[in-house]
Design an enzyme around this catalytic site. Structure first.
Site, short mmCIF file in Angstrom:
data_model
loop_
_atom_site.label_atom_id
_atom_site.label_comp_id
_atom_site.label_asym_id
_atom_site.label_seq_id
_atom_site.Cartn_x
_atom_site.Cartn_y
_atom_site.Cartn_z
N GLU A 161 1.80 -15.71 -79.26
CA GLU A 161 0.88 -16.60 -78.31
C GLU A 161 -0.37 -17.24 -78.86
OE1 GLU A 161 2.96 -14.67 -74.34
OE2 GLU A 161 0.52 -14.43 -74.76
N GLU A 346 9.57 -13.37 -74.38
CA GLU A 346 8.92 -12.44 -73.33
C GLU A 346 9.17 -13.29 -72.10
OE1 GLU A 346 4.78 -11.59 -73.49
OE2 GLU A 346 4.91 -11.11 -75.50
#
Length: 433
Positions: A161, A346
């Protein structure tokens, strides 16, 4: 729900959120400093977390008991190099060595993320992700870990991320180091991708395969059909989504964002785009929610303000929008990644779970997972080369700035006793095959 036999079902965690920095010889990270300075609820930190450093065998047994094919974990950089630059420490490498072997012994594929936000404090003191030297030290660290573990890993992700590493942490100030500065954010937005590129090259030089990166994406909807609101949503999409994937797949930044960030970018950034855009073996998508955007009336970049939407929400106030997962998988495949294998790395839901009668009834989370898995498989049926899905997360854990107030786990953790209690969402995955 029918899950294809060749579709990987996994579960994910991150080192700082579960291991406990009190255990083993681990150096300080900027998350320790951020928490101590009041950046988290009640100054809570990862000192103990889920004590996974001591309970890793029990946690691997949970993964096996849940019938998961794969485990996505991260390595704590300060556990390998306390200051981010020294020779790798045997104790830290030994821990992950036994973790990988333990996963394989249980028939679980180990998928490793090399950076999930725990930057050594010594590097943060020298500018952190605003300093390009950090990217060079990161490449060295990648080589150290790969040299020890790489022969047994199913995949390696350089960075988790980058939007959170850069924008959330340097412009919005919500994560370590807690800055609110456009110039700092612009440098970090580029340098974290440069670190990925150098790290991926270092891994490739060691003969590693299955190298990728994990991007988080958030669906940006305009509050109204007004041009100003659509522009605000497009700018959010550019910062959050297009900046990273266009650099990685096209070797260029989106022009509508670059015009605002370029004055603050590192000198010579253009010469580093080829390193950033080198070929990958796969790409990961972390997806949770959508957001609603309206023009803020300031005329100042990034122009927008977020509004509360009408959809059902998690305990963190995030709207539940499974359609966005299918949208991004199809968009990535169509516009950017082509036939590159994709993973949902995720996906999950925060709730304020409590143990009752020896279990946890989290039916709302079960519905969330069912709907998002269906969206992911619909994208696969539409031709997206989607290879697998990782639920976030195995355990309730230290949820960054939210401390221990929010619970994402399939397994409830009593933070006083470290007792693990599987939830109904755990049973859901356990019975999918």
């Amino acid at each position: 729900m029918k899950i294809p036999q060749d579709f990987v079902l996994g579960v994910a965690t991150a080192a700082y959120q579960i291991e406990g920095t009190r255990f083993g010889d681990v150096g300080p990270s900027h998350w320790d400093s951020f928490a101590a300075q009041g950046g988290t609820i009640g100054r809570q930190n990862g000192d103990v977390a889920c004590a996974h450093y001591e309970k890793w065998l029990e946690d691997l047994d949970l993964i096996a008991h849940g019938n998961f094919d794969a485990y996505r974990f991260s390595v704590a950089w300060p556990r390998i190099q306390r200051d981010g630059r020294e020779a790798p420490r045997a104790e830290g490498l030994d821990f992950y060595d036994q973790l990988v072997d333990g996963a394989l012994a249980r028939g679980i594929e180990p998928h490793c993320t090399l950076y999930h936000w725990d930057l050594p404090q010594a590097l943060a003191d020298k500018g952190g992700w605003e300093n390009q030297d950090t990217a060079k030290y990161f490449a060295d660290y990648c080589a150290h870990v790969s040299d020890r573990l790489g022969d047994r890993l199913a995949s390696v992700a350089t960075v988790n991320e980058p939007w959170c590493v850069a924008w959330l942490s340097h412009f919005l100030g919500h994560h370590a180091p807690g800055k609110r500065d456009l110039s700092a954010a612009a440098k970090a937005m580029h340098n974290i991708l440069y670190a990925h590129g150098l790290g991926a090259a270092a891994l490739r030089d060691l003969g590693r395969k299955d190298i990728g990166i994990v991007l988080n994406m958030e669906y940006a909807a305009p509050a109204t059909d007004r041009e100003a609101d659509r522009h605000a949503a497009a700018i959010f999409d550019g910062i959050y989504n297009r900046w990273f994937i266009e650099a990685l797949t096209k070797g260029a930044y989106p022009s509508d964002i670059l015009e605002h960030l370029e004055p603050h970018m590192p000198v010579g950034w253009q010469d580093q785009m080829q390193t950033i855009a080198q070929p990958l073996d796969w790409m990961g998508l972390n997806y949770y929610t959508r957001s609603i955007h309206a023009d803020d009336g300031t005329g100042i970049f990034p122009f927008g303000q977020t509004q509360i939407g009408p959809l059902p929400k998690t305990s963190m106030g995030w709207e539940v929008y499974p359609e966005g997962l299918q949208y991004f998988l199809e968009r990535m495949h169509r516009d950017y990644t082509g036939n590159l294998p994709l993973y949902v790395t995720e996906n999950g839901m925060a709730l304020h779970d409590k143990v009752a009668d020896g279990g946890v009834d989290d039916a709302q989370r079960v519905g969330y997972f069912r709907d998002h898995l269906a969206a992911a498989l619909a994208a696969r049926d539409a031709g997206v080369p989607l290879k697998g899905y990782f639920a976030w997360s195995l355990l309730d854990n230290f949820e960054w700035a939210f401390g221990y107030s929010e619970r994402f786990g399939l397994v409830h953790v009593d933070y006083d006793t470290q007792t693990r209690t599987p939830k109904e969402s755990f049973r859901f995955f356990q019975n999918l095959r």
